[in-house]
Design a protein around this motif. Sequence first.
Motif, short mmCIF file in Angstrom:
data_model
loop_
_atom_site.label_atom_id
_atom_site.label_comp_id
_atom_site.label_asym_id
_atom_site.label_seq_id
_atom_site.Cartn_x
_atom_site.Cartn_y
_atom_site.Cartn_z
N VAL A 159 -26.54 -6.47 13.90
CA VAL A 159 -25.51 -6.83 12.92
C VAL A 159 -24.98 -5.58 12.22
N ARG A 160 -23.70 -5.63 11.88
CA ARG A 160 -23.03 -4.53 11.18
C ARG A 160 -22.39 -5.09 9.92
N TRP A 161 -22.66 -4.44 8.77
CA TRP A 161 -22.09 -4.86 7.50
C TRP A 161 -21.29 -3.69 6.94
N THR A 162 -19.97 -3.87 6.85
CA THR A 162 -19.07 -2.85 6.30
C THR A 162 -18.65 -3.27 4.90
N VAL A 163 -18.97 -2.43 3.93
CA VAL A 163 -18.69 -2.73 2.53
C VAL A 163 -17.61 -1.78 2.01
N HIS A 164 -16.55 -2.34 1.47
CA HIS A 164 -15.47 -1.55 0.87
C HIS A 164 -15.61 -1.66 -0.64
N SER A 165 -16.09 -0.60 -1.27
CA SER A 165 -16.30 -0.60 -2.71
C SER A 165 -15.40 0.44 -3.36
N SER A 166 -15.48 0.55 -4.67
CA SER A 166 -14.68 1.55 -5.38
C SER A 166 -15.12 2.96 -5.03
N GLY A 202 -16.89 -17.57 5.18
CA GLY A 202 -17.12 -16.42 4.32
C GLY A 202 -17.71 -16.83 3.00
N ILE A 203 -17.82 -15.87 2.12
CA ILE A 203 -18.49 -16.06 0.84
C ILE A 203 -17.67 -15.42 -0.27
N VAL A 204 -17.49 -16.15 -1.36
CA VAL A 204 -16.86 -15.63 -2.56
C VAL A 204 -17.94 -15.48 -3.62
N VAL A 205 -18.02 -14.30 -4.22
CA VAL A 205 -19.08 -14.01 -5.19
C VAL A 205 -18.46 -13.78 -6.57
N ARG A 206 -19.02 -14.48 -7.57
CA ARG A 206 -18.51 -14.37 -8.93
C ARG A 206 -19.63 -13.99 -9.90
N ALA A 207 -19.25 -13.29 -10.96
CA ALA A 207 -20.18 -12.98 -12.05
C ALA A 207 -20.39 -14.25 -12.88
N PRO A 208 -21.40 -14.28 -13.75
CA PRO A 208 -21.63 -15.47 -14.58
C PRO A 208 -20.43 -15.90 -15.41
N ASN A 209 -19.55 -14.95 -15.76
CA ASN A 209 -18.36 -15.31 -16.54
C ASN A 209 -17.19 -15.77 -15.67
N GLY A 210 -17.44 -15.89 -14.35
CA GLY A 210 -16.40 -16.37 -13.44
C GLY A 210 -15.58 -15.28 -12.80
N ARG A 211 -15.78 -14.04 -13.21
CA ARG A 211 -15.00 -12.94 -12.65
C ARG A 211 -15.37 -12.71 -11.18
N LEU A 212 -14.36 -12.53 -10.37
CA LEU A 212 -14.57 -12.27 -8.94
C LEU A 212 -15.18 -10.88 -8.75
N VAL A 221 -15.98 -10.49 -2.01
CA VAL A 221 -15.56 -11.42 -0.97
C VAL A 221 -16.13 -10.92 0.36
N MET A 222 -16.72 -11.82 1.12
CA MET A 222 -17.36 -11.44 2.38
C MET A 222 -16.84 -12.32 3.50
N ALA A 223 -16.54 -11.72 4.63
CA ALA A 223 -16.18 -12.45 5.85
C ALA A 223 -17.31 -12.27 6.85
N CYS A 224 -17.77 -13.36 7.44
CA CYS A 224 -18.89 -13.33 8.38
C CYS A 224 -18.44 -13.80 9.76
N THR A 225 -18.84 -13.08 10.78
CA THR A 225 -18.58 -13.49 12.16
C THR A 225 -19.89 -13.98 12.77
N ILE A 227 -25.35 -14.17 12.59
CA ILE A 227 -24.26 -13.36 12.04
C ILE A 227 -24.27 -12.01 12.75
N VAL A 228 -23.15 -11.66 13.36
CA VAL A 228 -23.07 -10.40 14.10
C VAL A 228 -22.23 -9.35 13.36
N GLU A 229 -21.42 -9.79 12.39
CA GLU A 229 -20.54 -8.86 11.67
C GLU A 229 -20.27 -9.40 10.28
N ILE A 230 -20.33 -8.53 9.29
CA ILE A 230 -19.93 -8.85 7.93
C ILE A 230 -18.96 -7.77 7.46
N VAL A 231 -17.85 -8.18 6.90
CA VAL A 231 -16.91 -7.25 6.25
C VAL A 231 -16.74 -7.75 4.83
N SER A 232 -16.99 -6.88 3.86
CA SER A 232 -16.90 -7.33 2.47
C SER A 232 -16.17 -6.32 1.60
#
Length: 293
Positions: free
Chosen positions: A204-211, A247-257, A260-264, A270-275
């Motif tokens: 599996v490969r997980w590619t994370v795009h962060s700040s 896929g998966i949508v992740v929120r903080a306790p206050n509802g802030r996004l 976001v993750m896409a799973c193949t 699961i063979v691929e995750i892009v988030s």
Amino acid sequence: MAGTGPETLAAAFERQRGRLVAVAYRMLGSRADAEDAVQEAWLRLGRQDAEAIDNLAGWLTTVVGRICIDLLRARTAHPELSYEQRLPEFVVTEDDDEQPADEAVLAESVGLALLVVLDTLGPAERLAFVLHDMFAMPFDEIGRILDRSADAAKMLASRARRKVQGTPRPTDDRRRQWQVVDAFLAASRDGDFDGLLRVLDPDVRWTVHSSRGVAVRHGAAEVAERARLGGRTSVDASRALVNGEPGIVVRAPNGRLVGVMACTVAGGRIVEIVSVSDPARLATIDLPGGRDG
């Protein structure tokens, strides 16, 4: 189009809009850019003698294709645009049958893993592959868009196909895909390392795009450990379709996004995750029912 008045022409164009946006999105990787390309095609149609157009669908596809080629060539002429800046847009929709027709066409079979690979193709390769392999346009028509022969268009598509072949594609039905993603979510929440290993492909490969940029994690053990640690945080993770895939949508306790993750899913794993966790990118994602719920 014989007997084409303004209202009839507008109605005929609207019937083509969803398909045209889908073509342009696969070409450009951005919903906004795709809609701009289709709007430009509408403006060009307004400057044409519609009576002289025998095949409106074909004419519009050709025009949208040429607009997209020009935009892609402009991108390649500006190398200051980084890979991260060209990250395909995330399209998040609900997992039901109520989404609008154009959203369904846009999302269908266009997972993020494929869009990322498409973005590595040259403009002509990308157009030939998208129009032929995804929309069954004949090579002679593709050649006319590119000002090349049908054989040359066929070679471009073949070359693109070889580059795309290694891209993970879903092989399970939608119900089975959701079962796997739900099991991944449950194991993450429970900190169940062995449970995570059971639903992750060994490669599996997980590619994370962060700040901070792009980080890639390889292998079930590394991905499972990252997911286990993430499951310890106080976030709410819920399911959603991301570019047509579970896929998966992740929120903080206050509802802030916050993610976001896409799973193949293929072969029950699961063979691929892009988030994406970069706040600037997340701010551009429209969620069902509102951007931040």
